[in-house]
Design a protein around this motif. Structure first.
Motif, PDB file in Angstrom:
ATOM      1  N   VAL A 195      35.667  38.687  31.044  1.00 27.51           N
ATOM      2  CA  VAL A 195      36.347  40.193  30.989  1.00 27.51           C
ATOM      3  C   VAL A 195      37.828  40.316  31.492  1.00 27.51           C
ATOM      4  CG1 VAL A 195      34.144  41.072  31.324  1.00 27.51           C
ATOM      5  CG2 VAL A 195      35.254  40.415  33.519  1.00 27.51           C
ATOM      6  N   PHE A 196      38.264  41.031  31.396  1.00 28.80           N
ATOM      7  CA  PHE A 196      39.845  41.133  31.582  1.00 28.80           C
ATOM      8  C   PHE A 196      40.069  42.621  32.467  1.00 28.80           C
ATOM      9  CE2 PHE A 196      39.343  38.646  27.838  1.00 28.80           C
ATOM     10  CZ  PHE A 196      39.870  37.497  28.209  1.00 28.80           C
ATOM     11  N   PHE A 197      41.256  42.358  33.443  1.00 26.08           N
ATOM     12  CA  PHE A 197      41.514  43.449  34.279  1.00 26.08           C
ATOM     13  C   PHE A 197      42.842  43.740  34.153  1.00 26.08           C
ATOM     14  CE2 PHE A 197      37.922  41.285  36.400  1.00 26.08           C
ATOM     15  CZ  PHE A 197      36.943  42.311  36.644  1.00 26.08           C
ATOM     16  N   ALA A 198      43.231  44.972  34.242  1.00 20.17           N
ATOM     17  CA  ALA A 198      44.652  45.323  33.944  1.00 20.17           C
ATOM     18  C   ALA A 198      45.379  44.982  35.357  1.00 20.17           C
ATOM     19  CB  ALA A 198      44.708  46.813  34.199  1.00 20.17           C
ATOM     20  N   ASP A 199      44.993  44.814  36.484  1.00 18.61           N
ATOM     21  CA  ASP A 199      45.602  44.112  37.699  1.00 18.61           C
ATOM     22  C   ASP A 199      44.486  43.451  38.813  1.00 18.61           C
ATOM     23  OD1 ASP A 199      44.674  46.729  39.000  1.00 18.61           O
ATOM     24  OD2 ASP A 199      46.286  47.762  38.193  1.00 18.61           O
ATOM     25  N   GLU A 200      45.081  43.049  39.842  1.00 16.99           N
ATOM     26  CA  GLU A 200      44.156  42.539  40.868  1.00 16.99           C
ATOM     27  C   GLU A 200      43.351  43.646  41.510  1.00 16.99           C
ATOM     28  OE1 GLU A 200      44.083  39.191  44.007  1.00 16.99           O
ATOM     29  OE2 GLU A 200      46.154  40.426  43.842  1.00 16.99           O
ATOM     30  N   GLN A 201      43.995  44.632  41.813  1.00 17.59           N
ATOM     31  CA  GLN A 201      43.127  45.781  42.510  1.00 17.59           C
ATOM     32  C   GLN A 201      41.944  46.332  41.648  1.00 17.59           C
ATOM     33  OE1 GLN A 201      43.947  46.680  45.445  1.00 17.59           O
ATOM     34  NE2 GLN A 201      42.070  48.061  45.527  1.00 17.59           N
ATOM     35  N   THR A 202      42.031  46.624  40.436  1.00 17.58           N
ATOM     36  CA  THR A 202      40.917  47.005  39.570  1.00 17.58           C
ATOM     37  C   THR A 202      39.831  45.934  39.615  1.00 17.58           C
ATOM     38  OG1 THR A 202      42.513  47.891  37.977  1.00 17.58           O
ATOM     39  CG2 THR A 202      40.403  47.690  37.109  1.00 17.58           C
ATOM     40  N   ALA A 203      40.212  44.521  39.598  1.00 14.03           N
ATOM     41  CA  ALA A 203      39.214  43.636  39.896  1.00 14.03           C
ATOM     42  C   ALA A 203      38.484  43.741  41.123  1.00 14.03           C
ATOM     43  CB  ALA A 203      39.837  42.276  39.675  1.00 14.03           C
ATOM     44  N   ILE A 204      39.042  43.805  42.090  1.00 14.81           N
ATOM     45  CA  ILE A 204      38.597  44.153  43.340  1.00 14.81           C
ATOM     46  C   ILE A 204      37.543  45.369  43.416  1.00 14.81           C
ATOM     47  CG2 ILE A 204      39.158  44.493  45.801  1.00 14.81           C
ATOM     48  CD1 ILE A 204      41.832  42.684  45.604  1.00 14.81           C
TER      49      ILE A 204
END
Length: 97
Positions: free
Chosen positions: A63-72
């Motif tokens: 999967v892919f995230f726009a940024d690190e905060q979204t992953a967290i």
């Protein structure tokens, strides 16, 4: 993946995972990758992820995230291989709970 814009031109779109754990389309590629089953996120050039991709088994769960905060916010943890300092902090916080 590509799709047509309103004027009929092809434009590239990316499927990203949001903080709400739902997929959405974006014209901008993700900046972090993750693994759905293990709930780990890391850099796009992560050596551990690249090894898994080379073996073929990792791709289906990617999967892919726009940024690190979204992953967290999607409750993924940092990768120990490519984000070792962030992983150590995460692990320390987990031990304190």
């Amino acid at each position: 993946m590509s799709e047509r814009s309103e004027n009929g031109n092809l434009r590239k779109s990316y499927t990203l995972l949001g903080a709400d754990k739902k997929f959405y389309k974006s014209e901008t590629p993700g900046t972090y990758g993750g693994h759905k089953k293990t709930k780990v996120y890391g850099r796009m050039d992560c050596p551990a992820a690249l090894r898994g991709i080379a073996k073929g088994g990792y791709v289906k769960e990617r999967v892919f995230f726009a940024d690190e905060q979204t992953a967290i916010e999607a409750v993924f943890r940092p990768c120990a291989a490519c984000l070792p300092e962030k992983y150590r902090i995460w692990k320390t916080l987990q031990a304190g709970q």
